[in-house]
Design a protein around this motif. Structure first.
Motif, PDB file in Angstrom:
ATOM      1  N   ALA A  17      -3.549 -11.825   2.696  1.00  0.00           N
ATOM      2  CA  ALA A  17      -2.884 -10.788   3.486  1.00  0.00           C
ATOM      3  C   ALA A  17      -1.664 -11.335   4.223  1.00  0.00           C
ATOM      4  O   ALA A  17      -0.706 -10.614   4.456  1.00  0.00           O
ATOM      5  N   ALA A  27      -7.748  -3.405   3.082  1.00  0.00           N
ATOM      6  CA  ALA A  27      -8.538  -3.697   4.278  1.00  0.00           C
ATOM      7  C   ALA A  27      -9.283  -5.008   4.067  1.00  0.00           C
ATOM      8  O   ALA A  27      -9.633  -5.371   2.946  1.00  0.00           O
ATOM      9  N   GLY A  28      -9.505  -5.720   5.157  1.00  0.00           N
ATOM     10  CA  GLY A  28     -10.133  -7.024   5.029  1.00  0.00           C
ATOM     11  C   GLY A  28     -11.170  -7.296   6.089  1.00  0.00           C
ATOM     12  O   GLY A  28     -11.589  -6.399   6.823  1.00  0.00           O
ATOM     13  N   ARG A  30     -13.119  -8.773   9.473  1.00  0.00           N
ATOM     14  CA  ARG A  30     -12.895  -8.675  10.909  1.00  0.00           C
ATOM     15  C   ARG A  30     -12.081  -7.437  11.293  1.00  0.00           C
ATOM     16  O   ARG A  30     -11.249  -7.474  12.194  1.00  0.00           O
ATOM     17  N   ARG A  32      -9.661  -5.792   9.713  1.00  0.00           N
ATOM     18  CA  ARG A  32      -8.254  -5.641   9.343  1.00  0.00           C
ATOM     19  C   ARG A  32      -8.084  -4.360   8.536  1.00  0.00           C
ATOM     20  O   ARG A  32      -8.709  -4.172   7.502  1.00  0.00           O
ATOM     21  N   GLU A  35      -2.870  -1.612   4.940  1.00  0.00           N
ATOM     22  CA  GLU A  35      -1.519  -1.239   5.341  1.00  0.00           C
ATOM     23  C   GLU A  35      -0.564  -1.377   4.166  1.00  0.00           C
ATOM     24  O   GLU A  35      -0.832  -2.094   3.212  1.00  0.00           O
ATOM     25  N   ARG A  37       3.069  -2.708   3.554  1.00  0.00           N
ATOM     26  CA  ARG A  37       4.137  -3.485   4.173  1.00  0.00           C
ATOM     27  C   ARG A  37       5.488  -3.060   3.601  1.00  0.00           C
ATOM     28  O   ARG A  37       5.626  -2.833   2.406  1.00  0.00           O
TER      29      ARG A  37
END
Length: 156
Positions: A17, A27-28, A30, A32, A35, A37
């Motif tokens: 990421a 999405a990752g 923890r 995240r 999005e 970019r």
């Protein structure tokens, strides 16, 4: 020992990421969030000037992929915000081709020197700010089209 023939050369990139400058980031861990970019200025976790080699990779992901972006980098002092970045230097132009990976390879020394000259800097240069500027046809890159991703990959 048997020899293989007719095999295409394979390219490997260490992507996560943090390395994606333009395109979709899923999405990752923890919490995240996913999005998209846009190439806006961002701080990296690594000093590009301290790397032996950095590859900027452009992935043309659709049949209409074309055009490109100017890749620009700047100095940001330790602990400072992205808004305090020095003058951005163009360190490369990445282009897109349908279904292909295009790359630009630069040494940390080349990046450091470009940023030093653009910002009239002296002393320790910490190149951690990167942004993309879309091609216009008049700035060294054609107008981008299609679905594309740009990543910056420091090589160890």
């Amino acid at each position: 020992m048997a020899r293989s023939s007719g095999l295409a050369t394979r390219q490997g990139y260490q992507l996560d990421a943090g390395t994606i400058l333009f395109g979709l980031v899923k999405a990752g861990p923890r919490g995240r969030a996913a999005e998209t970019r846009t190439g806006a200025a961002r701080l990296l976790n690594t000093n590009l000037a301290a790397q032996n080699m950095v590859k900027i990779a452009g992935f043309g992901q659709s049949s209409t992929s074309a055009g490109g972006y100017l890749v620009q980098a700047a100095h940001v002092a330790e602990g400072a915000a992205i808004g305090t970045a020095s003058t951005y230097a163009t360190i490369g132009v990445i282009s897109f081709t349908a279904g292909q990976i295009n790359e630009v390879a630069l040494s940390g020394k080349q990046i450091r020197e470009a940023v030093r000259v653009a910002g009239s800097l002296t002393g320790d240069i910490r190149v951690v700010a990167v942004r993309l500027t879309a091609g216009t046809g008049a700035n060294g890159a054609a107008v981008p089209a299609g679905t594309n991703t740009v990543a910056i990959c420091p090589e160890e």
